[in-house]
Design an enzyme around this catalytic site. Structure first.
Site, PDB file in Angstrom:
ATOM      1  N   VAL A  86       0.840  -1.194   0.000  1.00 25.94           N
ATOM      2  CA  VAL A  86       0.000   0.000   0.000  1.00 25.94           C
ATOM      3  C   VAL A  86       0.877   1.248   0.000  1.00 25.94           C
ATOM      4  O   VAL A  86       1.862   1.313   0.734  1.00 25.94           O
ATOM      5  CB  VAL A  86      -0.885   0.043   1.273  1.00 25.94           C
ATOM      6  CG1 VAL A  86      -1.779   1.265   1.285  1.00 25.94           C
ATOM      7  CG2 VAL A  86      -1.692  -1.223   1.436  1.00 25.94           C
ATOM      8  N   CYS A  87       0.500   2.230  -0.802  1.00 26.07           N
ATOM      9  CA  CYS A  87       1.090   3.566  -0.730  1.00 26.07           C
ATOM     10  C   CYS A  87      -0.055   4.563  -0.934  1.00 26.07           C
ATOM     11  O   CYS A  87      -1.217   4.217  -0.720  1.00 26.07           O
ATOM     12  CB  CYS A  87       2.217   3.742  -1.746  1.00 26.07           C
ATOM     13  SG  CYS A  87       1.703   3.715  -3.468  1.00 26.07           S
ATOM     14  N   ARG A  88       0.240   5.760  -1.331  1.00 23.81           N
ATOM     15  CA  ARG A  88      -0.832   6.752  -1.510  1.00 23.81           C
ATOM     16  C   ARG A  88      -1.742   6.388  -2.677  1.00 23.81           C
ATOM     17  O   ARG A  88      -2.946   6.368  -2.553  1.00 23.81           O
ATOM     18  CB  ARG A  88      -0.243   8.148  -1.706  1.00 23.81           C
ATOM     19  CG  ARG A  88      -1.308   9.214  -1.898  1.00 23.81           C
ATOM     20  CD  ARG A  88      -0.681  10.597  -2.059  1.00 23.81           C
ATOM     21  NE  ARG A  88      -1.679  11.553  -2.478  1.00 23.81           N
ATOM     22  CZ  ARG A  88      -2.442  12.258  -1.658  1.00 23.81           C
ATOM     23  NH1 ARG A  88      -2.333  12.086  -0.367  1.00 23.81           N
ATOM     24  NH2 ARG A  88      -3.312  13.115  -2.128  1.00 23.81           N
ATOM     25  N   GLY A 111      -0.473   3.925  -5.501  1.00 22.69           N
ATOM     26  CA  GLY A 111      -0.141   2.654  -6.122  1.00 22.69           C
ATOM     27  C   GLY A 111       1.241   2.532  -6.736  1.00 22.69           C
ATOM     28  O   GLY A 111       1.718   1.426  -6.955  1.00 22.69           O
ATOM     29  N   MET A 165      -4.007   4.217  -0.578  1.00 22.99           N
ATOM     30  CA  MET A 165      -4.752   4.816   0.537  1.00 22.99           C
ATOM     31  C   MET A 165      -5.853   5.744   0.048  1.00 22.99           C
ATOM     32  O   MET A 165      -6.890   5.883   0.702  1.00 22.99           O
ATOM     33  CB  MET A 165      -3.798   5.576   1.462  1.00 22.99           C
ATOM     34  CG  MET A 165      -2.899   4.695   2.304  1.00 22.99           C
ATOM     35  SD  MET A 165      -3.794   3.624   3.467  1.00 22.99           S
ATOM     36  CE  MET A 165      -4.589   4.838   4.519  1.00 22.99           C
TER      37      MET A 165
END
Length: 105
Positions: free
Chosen positions: A56-58, A60, A84
């Site tokens: 997971v990041c902001r 992708g 996220m």
């Protein structure tokens, strides 16, 4: 994997948040492991090789790089689509490390 599927499978997968410290502090998924992408190669031992890792990041991009690194090192890894941002848009909870309501930074 979309955010609602990730949420429904949280007991079966390990969530790995690869964002930076300030992003993690602003808001995270409860129960996720936090290892910034730049630190991941040195910290692979903190992950369970027997469980699928969902990165997971902001949005992708960094999560895709993390999943690629993990896959090349023997882990089964998938990216949470939309990161996220998608998690929050789906109305799923975002909290601070202290448990207060958080936001996506």
């Amino acid at each position: 994997m979309d955010s609602k599927t990730v949420n429904s499978r949280r007991d079966q997968v390990q969530l790995l948040d690869v964002r930076e410290d300030d992003e993690w502090s602003a808001g995270r998924i409860d129960g996720a492991t936090h290892i910034p992408l730049s630190q991941l190669p040195a910290r692979l031992g903190e992950l369970d090789r027997d469980r699928t890792v969902v990165t997971v990041c902001r949005s992708g991009g960094r999560a895709g790089k993390a999943a690629e690194l993990l896959g090349g090192s023997g882990w089964t890894a998938e990216v949470m689509d939309g990161g996220m941002t998608a998690w929050a848009k789906a109305g799923l909870p975002v909290t601070t490390p202290e448990g207060a309501p958080g936001h996506v930074a």
